[in-house]
Structures are given as structure tokens and as C-alpha cells.
Design a protein around this motif. Structure first.
Motif, PDB file in Angstrom:
ATOM      1  N   TYR A  50       7.730  33.941  60.427  1.00 12.09           N
ATOM      2  CA  TYR A  50       8.598  33.072  59.644  1.00 12.09           C
ATOM      3  C   TYR A  50       7.985  31.669  59.570  1.00 12.09           C
ATOM      4  CZ  TYR A  50      11.849  36.906  60.334  1.00 12.09           C
ATOM      5  OH  TYR A  50      12.421  38.150  60.345  1.00 12.09           O
ATOM      6  N   PRO A  51       8.354  30.893  58.554  1.00 11.64           N
ATOM      7  CA  PRO A  51       7.699  29.588  58.357  1.00 11.64           C
ATOM      8  C   PRO A  51       8.099  28.546  59.398  1.00 11.64           C
ATOM      9  CG  PRO A  51       9.460  29.895  56.754  1.00 11.64           C
ATOM     10  CD  PRO A  51       9.323  31.200  57.481  1.00 11.64           C
ATOM     11  N   TYR A  52       7.121  27.701  59.729  1.00 14.67           N
ATOM     12  CA  TYR A  52       7.332  26.552  60.611  1.00 14.67           C
ATOM     13  C   TYR A  52       6.912  25.276  59.894  1.00 14.67           C
ATOM     14  CZ  TYR A  52       8.259  29.315  64.832  1.00 14.67           C
ATOM     15  OH  TYR A  52       8.812  30.149  65.770  1.00 14.67           O
ATOM     16  N   ASP A  53       7.543  24.176  60.291  1.00 14.43           N
ATOM     17  CA  ASP A  53       7.213  22.842  59.796  1.00 14.43           C
ATOM     18  C   ASP A  53       6.485  22.106  60.916  1.00 14.43           C
ATOM     19  OD1 ASP A  53       7.248  20.115  59.052  1.00 14.43           O
ATOM     20  OD2 ASP A  53       9.061  20.389  57.874  1.00 14.43           O
ATOM     21  N   ALA A  54       5.263  21.609  60.635  1.00 16.89           N
ATOM     22  CA  ALA A  54       4.473  20.926  61.661  1.00 16.89           C
ATOM     23  C   ALA A  54       5.038  19.563  62.026  1.00 16.89           C
ATOM     24  CB  ALA A  54       3.025  20.780  61.204  1.00 16.89           C
ATOM     25  N   GLY A  55       5.958  19.024  61.221  1.00 17.40           N
ATOM     26  CA  GLY A  55       6.586  17.745  61.556  1.00 17.40           C
ATOM     27  C   GLY A  55       5.763  16.526  61.217  1.00 17.40           C
ATOM     28  N   THR A  56       4.724  16.690  60.379  1.00 14.92           N
ATOM     29  CA  THR A  56       3.848  15.561  60.061  1.00 14.92           C
ATOM     30  C   THR A  56       3.993  15.079  58.623  1.00 14.92           C
ATOM     31  OG1 THR A  56       2.020  17.034  59.457  1.00 14.92           O
ATOM     32  CG2 THR A  56       2.177  16.355  61.760  1.00 14.92           C
ATOM     33  N   ASP A  57       4.644  15.871  57.776  1.00 13.06           N
ATOM     34  CA  ASP A  57       4.837  15.503  56.375  1.00 13.06           C
ATOM     35  C   ASP A  57       6.279  15.797  55.993  1.00 13.06           C
ATOM     36  OD1 ASP A  57       4.868  15.914  53.349  1.00 13.06           O
ATOM     37  OD2 ASP A  57       2.804  15.237  53.627  1.00 13.06           O
ATOM     38  N   SER A  58       6.886  14.906  55.213  1.00 15.73           N
ATOM     39  CA  SER A  58       8.313  15.010  54.914  1.00 15.73           C
ATOM     40  C   SER A  58       8.619  15.647  53.562  1.00 15.73           C
ATOM     41  CB  SER A  58       8.959  13.617  54.976  1.00 15.73           C
ATOM     42  OG  SER A  58       8.857  13.087  56.276  1.00 15.73           O
ATOM     43  N   GLY A  59       7.661  16.334  52.962  1.00 10.72           N
ATOM     44  CA  GLY A  59       7.914  16.975  51.674  1.00 10.72           C
ATOM     45  C   GLY A  59       8.912  18.111  51.800  1.00 10.72           C
ATOM     46  N   PHE A  60       9.701  18.336  50.730  1.00 10.97           N
ATOM     47  CA  PHE A  60      10.715  19.388  50.721  1.00 10.97           C
ATOM     48  C   PHE A  60      10.269  20.634  49.957  1.00 10.97           C
ATOM     49  CE2 PHE A  60      14.219  16.236  51.681  1.00 10.97           C
ATOM     50  CZ  PHE A  60      14.651  16.888  52.824  1.00 10.97           C
ATOM     51  N   THR A  61       9.307  20.480  49.044  1.00 11.68           N
ATOM     52  CA  THR A  61       8.920  21.598  48.189  1.00 11.68           C
ATOM     53  C   THR A  61       7.462  21.958  48.414  1.00 11.68           C
ATOM     54  OG1 THR A  61       8.251  20.189  46.324  1.00 11.68           O
ATOM     55  CG2 THR A  61      10.572  20.821  46.456  1.00 11.68           C
ATOM     56  N   PHE A  62       7.081  23.149  47.928  1.00 12.20           N
ATOM     57  CA  PHE A  62       5.712  23.617  48.108  1.00 12.20           C
ATOM     58  C   PHE A  62       4.695  22.634  47.539  1.00 12.20           C
ATOM     59  CE2 PHE A  62       8.108  27.732  47.838  1.00 12.20           C
ATOM     60  CZ  PHE A  62       7.955  28.083  49.170  1.00 12.20           C
ATOM     61  N   SER A  63       5.013  22.025  46.420  1.00 11.05           N
ATOM     62  CA  SER A  63       4.060  21.148  45.736  1.00 11.05           C
ATOM     63  C   SER A  63       4.378  19.668  45.915  1.00 11.05           C
ATOM     64  CB  SER A  63       4.036  21.484  44.241  1.00 11.05           C
ATOM     65  OG  SER A  63       5.332  21.386  43.663  1.00 11.05           O
ATOM     66  N   SER A  64       5.124  19.317  46.965  1.00  6.15           N
ATOM     67  CA  SER A  64       5.465  17.907  47.200  1.00  6.15           C
ATOM     68  C   SER A  64       4.208  17.074  47.406  1.00  6.15           C
ATOM     69  CB  SER A  64       6.356  17.774  48.440  1.00  6.15           C
ATOM     70  OG  SER A  64       7.600  18.383  48.240  1.00  6.15           O
ATOM     71  N   PRO A  65       4.194  15.829  46.901  1.00 10.30           N
ATOM     72  CA  PRO A  65       3.062  14.932  47.203  1.00 10.30           C
ATOM     73  C   PRO A  65       3.060  14.552  48.668  1.00 10.30           C
ATOM     74  CG  PRO A  65       4.823  13.741  46.085  1.00 10.30           C
ATOM     75  CD  PRO A  65       5.206  15.191  46.044  1.00 10.30           C
ATOM     76  N   ASN A  66       1.946  14.045  49.148  1.00  9.21           N
ATOM     77  CA  ASN A  66       1.821  13.662  50.553  1.00  9.21           C
ATOM     78  C   ASN A  66       2.801  12.541  50.893  1.00  9.21           C
ATOM     79  OD1 ASN A  66       0.673  13.604  53.171  1.00  9.21           O
ATOM     80  ND2 ASN A  66      -0.538  11.818  52.608  1.00  9.21           N
ATOM     81  N   PHE A  67       3.632  12.776  51.907  1.00 10.92           N
ATOM     82  CA  PHE A  67       4.638  11.801  52.319  1.00 10.92           C
ATOM     83  C   PHE A  67       4.733  11.868  53.840  1.00 10.92           C
ATOM     84  CE2 PHE A  67       9.395  10.687  52.488  1.00 10.92           C
ATOM     85  CZ  PHE A  67       9.117   9.331  52.504  1.00 10.92           C
ATOM     86  N   GLU A  68       3.910  11.056  54.511  1.00  4.91           N
ATOM     87  CA  GLU A  68       3.767  11.123  55.956  1.00  4.91           C
ATOM     88  C   GLU A  68       5.096  10.875  56.675  1.00  4.91           C
ATOM     89  OE1 GLU A  68       1.029   9.140  59.529  1.00  4.91           O
ATOM     90  OE2 GLU A  68       0.857   8.446  57.448  1.00  4.91           O
ATOM     91  N   THR A  69       5.355  11.689  57.696  1.00  4.50           N
ATOM     92  CA  THR A  69       6.552  11.534  58.506  1.00  4.50           C
ATOM     93  C   THR A  69       6.303  10.506  59.610  1.00  4.50           C
ATOM     94  OG1 THR A  69       7.188  13.846  58.126  1.00  4.50           O
ATOM     95  CG2 THR A  69       8.225  12.719  59.973  1.00  4.50           C
ATOM     96  N   ILE A  70       7.039   9.399  59.563  1.00 10.38           N
ATOM     97  CA  ILE A  70       6.893   8.327  60.550  1.00 10.38           C
ATOM     98  C   ILE A  70       8.270   7.988  61.113  1.00 10.38           C
ATOM     99  CG2 ILE A  70       6.129   5.964  60.953  1.00 10.38           C
ATOM    100  CD1 ILE A  70       4.243   6.250  58.608  1.00 10.38           C
ATOM    101  N   PRO A  71       8.483   8.140  62.430  1.00 10.44           N
ATOM    102  CA  PRO A  71       7.546   8.706  63.408  1.00 10.44           C
ATOM    103  C   PRO A  71       7.455  10.223  63.249  1.00 10.44           C
ATOM    104  CG  PRO A  71       9.641   8.264  64.457  1.00 10.44           C
ATOM    105  CD  PRO A  71       9.749   7.701  63.068  1.00 10.44           C
ATOM    106  N   GLN A  72       6.416  10.803  63.810  1.00 13.24           N
ATOM    107  CA  GLN A  72       6.182  12.233  63.694  1.00 13.24           C
ATOM    108  C   GLN A  72       7.314  13.024  64.336  1.00 13.24           C
ATOM    109  OE1 GLN A  72       2.276  13.460  64.952  1.00 13.24           O
ATOM    110  NE2 GLN A  72       2.937  15.526  65.461  1.00 13.24           N
ATOM    111  N   ASP A  73       7.719  14.130  63.676  1.00  8.19           N
ATOM    112  CA  ASP A  73       8.727  15.030  64.231  1.00  8.19           C
ATOM    113  C   ASP A  73       8.055  16.143  65.032  1.00  8.19           C
ATOM    114  OD1 ASP A  73      10.899  13.694  63.163  1.00  8.19           O
ATOM    115  OD2 ASP A  73      10.876  14.853  61.302  1.00  8.19           O
ATOM    116  N   LYS A  74       8.850  16.889  65.772  1.00  7.10           N
ATOM    117  CA  LYS A  74       8.345  18.041  66.506  1.00  7.10           C
ATOM    118  C   LYS A  74       8.240  19.260  65.588  1.00  7.10           C
ATOM    119  CE  LYS A  74      10.150  16.535  70.993  1.00  7.10           C
ATOM    120  NZ  LYS A  74      11.009  16.875  72.152  1.00  7.10           N
ATOM    121  N   VAL A  75       7.460  20.228  66.004  1.00 11.09           N
ATOM    122  CA  VAL A  75       7.330  21.478  65.259  1.00 11.09           C
ATOM    123  C   VAL A  75       8.662  22.218  65.299  1.00 11.09           C
ATOM    124  CG1 VAL A  75       6.175  23.715  65.158  1.00 11.09           C
ATOM    125  CG2 VAL A  75       4.877  21.666  65.773  1.00 11.09           C
ATOM    126  N   THR A  76       9.165  22.619  64.145  1.00 15.57           N
ATOM    127  CA  THR A  76      10.441  23.326  64.060  1.00 15.57           C
ATOM    128  C   THR A  76      10.331  24.506  63.109  1.00 15.57           C
ATOM    129  OG1 THR A  76      11.190  21.844  62.284  1.00 15.57           O
ATOM    130  CG2 THR A  76      11.856  21.289  64.536  1.00 15.57           C
TER     131      THR A  76
END
Length: 349
Positions: free
Chosen positions: A187-213
Motif C-alpha cells: 500500500y502507498p506511503y508518504d515520505a513526509g518530505t513533499d506536501s503535494g496532494f496529487t500525482f502530478s503536484s509541483p514540488n512543494f517542500e514540507t517544512i518542517p519535515q513530517d514522518k513517514v505515514t
């Protein structure tokens, strides 16, 4: 061009892994044997990775081009219990960040190599070619032994902000014996480093970094999320891995580039049926009410509209009405003001 670039990336990753495995053969300081595994011989396994990312299973925002739905090369490690490439509810390393966001493995390989040299936690790396279709397959082989009986791997979801599938620290040993067959849904995981919501979202760095979920049908709870299916209790599996212990214990060589033996053509060989996930229609909010139109002195009507965000699929809920009408008093009528002069009174009367 995209296929050629992917094959080149596979070649580079395989060469780097071969170099690491050669260097890791140097005798280092011994470490204690994991008490869980007492197998006296090494074991060789076949890993078959199968994508189940189809448009019927995941109809929302399904990427059809630039690039279409696919998976990166499999990046795998055999290791001891004190090492992790990634862990749920922990922060992703810089190597995992670069791999999940860009598909670059240089930093991740350096991190694994450093762990192998410092604490002897890593036995070896292996890879399998990229899957250039959401429902394709790829295979590879690897070895394990008692001190390093755990398997971890990571596969980037392409395209995505920083999403991946994988496995963390699966123990292939059961006491004195090696497990024969293992099959697991992924099943898919989010690395917690980018805040995009869609497959083709532009780069949007997550600050501060989240945990893997882990990404679920309701988390992140946002209608823009490409995996948001509120009608489902659980997402369908995005991929599947089958591990099979190989009887022949002869030394294997890692393939340098995809071949017919490790890149399985897509088709009817995919195990299990693909799920038809219902996708409900999604519409925008209503527009403001328009002007009241009609003839003066009669009842008029005003309208408001909305548009379709997502069309329904797989017997999902149909779209509601896209226009509403409300009765009103026309507001374009101007009262008539008389300009007629009063009749003059004849003189002499």
C-alpha cells in the motif's frame, strides 16, 4: 526516450550495487548473531514485484501520460534487525527523500554502504528493473544468511510528490529454517518530505519535515488527495510482492539491464483480479446567484451554476444537477414617470 532513460537508470543502479556487494565481501569485525535465526546455510530467494495500479482500481487522477502510471526500479537490502532503510512513523533519510521525490539512488546507496562499513548491519543490495506500466511485473534474486535474515525494499510511485511502496524488515528466517513462500500486498506511503496532494503536484517542500505515514482512503483527509476514496474502508493494494525460496543454491549474478527473465511483460499473468473502485462524481461549489430576469410586472427567475471536478467511474454516484433556478421579482424594471403637462384652463373661465 522515457523507456531508454529508465533502462539507463536501471543499468547505473545495478553497477553501483555490484560495486557495493564486491566491497562488502571484505572481512570486518564480527557482530553477534541474531538469536531468532539459527539457520546454518545461506538462502537464495526470487522476488517478484507486481503492480496493481490500474485505472479501474484507482480511477481518481489516474496518470495516463507525461509520465503514465509506473514504478521505479526496486531498491532492496538484506540486513540485520538493527538496520532500516525506512520506517513508518519515523523521519525519512536524505537518501529516501531523493529516491522518493526524484528517483535518484546515489545518496541512498551511500547511506546503506556507510551502515555496512560501520556496524555491519547490511549484507548486500539488489535491484529489479523499473515497471513501466501500472500493472507490470519485474523480478530479481538475492541471498540472505543467519546474521542478515531481514529484507527491506522501496519502490517509488511515478509520478508522485514523494510516495512509495515497500517493505520494512521482513524476517525470512524461522528458527532453523528459511521460509519457503511469502506473498504480501503493498500500500502507498508518504515520505513526509513533499506536501503535494496529487500525482502530478509541483514540488512543494514540507517544512518542517513530517514522518513517514501510510496513505489510506481517508488520510490525508482532503478531497484533492489522489488516494482519497471516502466510500472505501481500505484502499485496494497498489502492488504485490511474492518471495520464493530457490532450491538451487548456486551463486547468482545480478543482471546489468532488463531482460526477458527479469522484466515480465504485462498481460494475463498478473495474479488476482483487479478491483473496480467506484468513483463518485465531484462538483464545485455553487456560483453566486445571477440577476433576476423577466418581464416587468411578472415573476422572474435567477440562476446559479456549478461545474464537474471529477466525472464518476465504475458505477460511482452520478453528478447532481449543475444548475438551479429561483423565482424572483425582476430587478431590471424602471418605474414610468409621466411627462405629460396638465391641460391649461381657457382664459375667461
Amino acid at each position: 526516450m522515457e523507456v531508454l532513460m529508465s533502462i539507463c537508470a536501471d543499468c547505473l543502479l545495478a553497477i553501483l550495487i555490484l560495486t557495493f556487494n564486491t566491497l562488502s565481501g571484505v572481512n570486518l569485525m564480527p557482530v553477534s548473531v541474531d538469536p531468532v535465526c539459527t539457520a546454518t546455510s545461506t538462502a537464495k530467494y526470487s522476488l517478484k514485484f507486481t503492480g496493481k495500479w490500474s485505472q479501474t482500481s484507482f480511477p481518481k487522477h489516474y496518470p495516463l501520460y507525461r509520465p503514465p502510471a509506473q514504478f521505479s526500479p526496486v531498491f532492496g537490502v538484506t540486513h540485520s534487525s538493527d538496520y532500516h532503510i525506512w520506517q513508518s512513523d519515523d523521519y525519512a533519510s536524505n537518501g529516501v527523500r531523493e529516491f522518493t521525490e526524484k528517483g535518484e539512488a546515489w545518496t541512498l546507496i551511500n547511506e546503506v554502504e556507510a551502515a555496512g562499513e560501520k556496524i555491519q548491519s547490511v549484507y548486500g543490495l539488489f535491484s529489479a528493473p523499473a515497471v513501466l506500466d501500472g500493472t507490470g511485473q519485474t523480478i530479481s534474486e538475492f541471498e540472505v544468511f543467519a546474521r542478515h535474515s531481514f529484507l527491506s525494499f522501496i519502490v517509488r510511485i511515478v509520478p508522485s510528490p514523494d510516495w512509495f511502496v515497500g517493505m520494512d524488515s521482513l524476517n525470512l528466517c524461522d528458527g532453523e529454517h528459511w521460509k519457503e513462500n511469502i506473498s504480501m500486498d503493498l500500500y502507498p506511503y508518504d515520505a513526509g518530505t513533499d506536501s503535494g496532494f496529487t500525482f502530478s503536484s509541483p514540488n512543494f517542500e514540507t517544512i518542517p519535515q513530517d514522518k513517514v505515514t501510510q496513505i489510506t482512503s481517508s488520510s490525508p483527509s482532503h478531497p484533492a488527495n489522489s488516494f482519497f476514496y471516502p466510500r472505501l474502508k481500505h484502499l485496494p493494494p497498489l502492488a504485490k510482492v511474492i518471495l520464493t525460496k530457490i532450491k538451487n543454491t548456486q551463486v547468482f549474478s545480478l543482471p546489468i539491464e532488463p531482460t526477458q527473465s527479469n522484466q515480465i511483460p504485462t498481460g494475463n499473468e498478473i495474479e488476482g483480479s483487479l478491483i473496480n473502485t467506484p468513483l463518485d462524481c465531484e462538483v464545485s461549489a455553487w456560483s453566486p446567484w445571477g440577476l433576476c430576469k423577466g418581464k416587468c410586472g411578472e415573476s422572474g427567475a435567477r440562476h446559479r451554476t456549478r461545474y464537474i471536478h471529477l466525472h464518476p467511474a465504475n458505477n460511482g454516484a452520478p453528478c447532481p444537477p449543475l444548475e438551479e433556478e429561483r423565482k424572483c421579482t425582476p430587478d431590471n424594471c424602471v418605474p414610468v414617470v409621466s411627462t405629460q403637462l396638465p391641460l391649461s384652463t381657457p382664459k375667461g373661465n
